[in-house]
Scaffold this active site. Structure first.
Site, PDB file in Angstrom:
ATOM      1  CG  ASN A 141      28.163  24.214  31.496  1.00  0.00           C
ATOM      2  OD1 ASN A 141      28.198  25.438  31.586  1.00  0.00           O
ATOM      3  ND2 ASN A 141      27.115  23.550  31.038  1.00  0.00           N
ATOM      4  CD  GLU A 142      34.965  21.401  28.086  1.00  0.00           C
ATOM      5  OE1 GLU A 142      35.102  20.533  28.968  1.00  0.00           O
ATOM      6  OE2 GLU A 142      34.968  21.122  26.872  1.00  0.00           O
ATOM      7  N   PRO A 143      35.689  22.299  32.804  1.00  0.00           N
ATOM      8  CG  PRO A 143      37.347  20.705  33.217  1.00  0.00           C
ATOM      9  CD  PRO A 143      36.385  21.176  32.156  1.00  0.00           C
TER      10      PRO A 143
END
Ligand code: PGA
Length: 324
Positions: free
Chosen positions: A162-164
């Site tokens: 879950n990236e920025p």
């Protein structure tokens, strides 16, 4: 919910943090918690449902679980696992696949039923992915939800992949990897251009439903992202900050990963200090940088207004401290 910090020293920390001398001791303690859960569930004839992570961080936890199996008879017959993520596309037998990682570090060495192992499938066609992701979520629910979710943290602040930009209610889905994440993975793939651009990951919402969430981080390389995750404002720019909203989370750190926290990096802001030369020098340089002033121009008021009154009082006048 924001945690009420009773200790002045940790008042900038918005979630519970436990610090160990080194990664080894921290890993043994996490493995022990997992083992205790598995045994408690065994006594009740129930399954233990584990959310597992890959990467360098949890390797010693898995090694200890393997040791507990081999030397102390810990059985994994009642264990069901769900891994956080997998690169996409990815063949399970590739060296870099998380299937390979989990087999080599854990599953090949314990008595888990391989039917109880779940890892997102990197071989699907694009159009098959949404249904697969939904089924992954349903499967977790159908076995009673995750009892413990183990997490690492990426330097982007990602948990799972879950990236920025990830939403707090996100579910299992296909995502695009951040450039920094791909750079960090480059060594495993023999160059960044070989790192897949996508992955299938559990969502932040999926992780949140776990009954217990343990995020682990070691190494000074993680100190700055840990400070943001623990003390920063909640923001999609650092997805791990969403964990501040959980009542069931704990960060397990070694001293290096914890070194950016206020109580270690600028301890004068949260407690009385023993003003060694080294600490004095660090504080004065910090103050000059913060106020963007030459050291010799720092005044009594500057010290007092920025949490350094104790130093000014004990070793002042501040002009002498500055000169020194
Ligand atoms: P690492 O990765 O354990 O290899 O540092 C953690 C992560 O990217 O989540």
């Amino acid at each position: 919910m924001a945690r009420l910090n009773l200790l002045e020293e940790t008042r900038f920390e918005k979630l519970p943090v436990t610090i160990f001398k080194n990664p080894k001791e921290a890993s043994l303690s996490v493995a022990q918690r997992i083992a205790t859960l598995i045994k408690e569930k065994q006594q009740q004839n129930l399954n233990a449902v584990l959310g597992l992570a890959t990467g360098a961080t949890p390797i010693a936890v898995y090694a200890e679980l393997v040791r507990l199996h081999k030397e102390e008879g810990l059985s994994f017959k009642n264990v069901i696992t769900f891994n956080l993520d997998e690169y996409y596309p990815m063949q399970p037998n590739a060296a870099q696949s998380y299937v390979t990682f989990m087999n080599e570090n854990l599953f090949n060495h314990i008595d888990i039923d391989k039917n109880n192992v779940h890892i997102p499938d990197g071989t699907l066609n694009l159009e098959e992915i949404p249904a697969f992701c939904l089924a992954y979520e349903r499967k977790i629910e159908s076995v009673g939800g995750l009892d413990i979710q183990i997490l690492g943290i990426g330097r982007t602040g990602h948990i799972g992949f879950n990236e920025p930009g990830s939403a707090p209610n996100s579910g299992t889905r296909l995502v695009t990897l951040d450039d920094l994440t791909r750079r960090d993975a480059a060594r495993d793939f023999g160059g960044k251009s070989n790192v897949p651009t996508k992955a299938i990951t559990m969502g932040i919402g999926t992780i949140f439903k776990a009954k217990e969430i343990i995020l682990m981080a070691w190494n000074r390389k993680k100190a700055s992202i840990i400070k943001k995750a623990v003390e920063g404002e909640i923001s999609s720019e650092v997805p791990a900050t969403y964990l501040q909203l959980s009542d069931n989370v704990e960060f397990i750190l070694d001293q290096d990963a914890a070194s950016g926290l206020t109580r270690f990096n600028t301890p004068w802001l949260v407690k009385d200090c023993v003003w060694t030369e080294e600490l004095t020098r660090k504080a004065v340089i910090w103050l000059a940088n913060k106020l963007n002033k030459p050291i010799l121009k720092l005044t009594e008021d500057d010290f007092n207004n920025n949490g350094m009154a104790q130093l000014a009082t004990e070793q002042g006048p501040v002009y002498n401290i500055n000169i020194h």
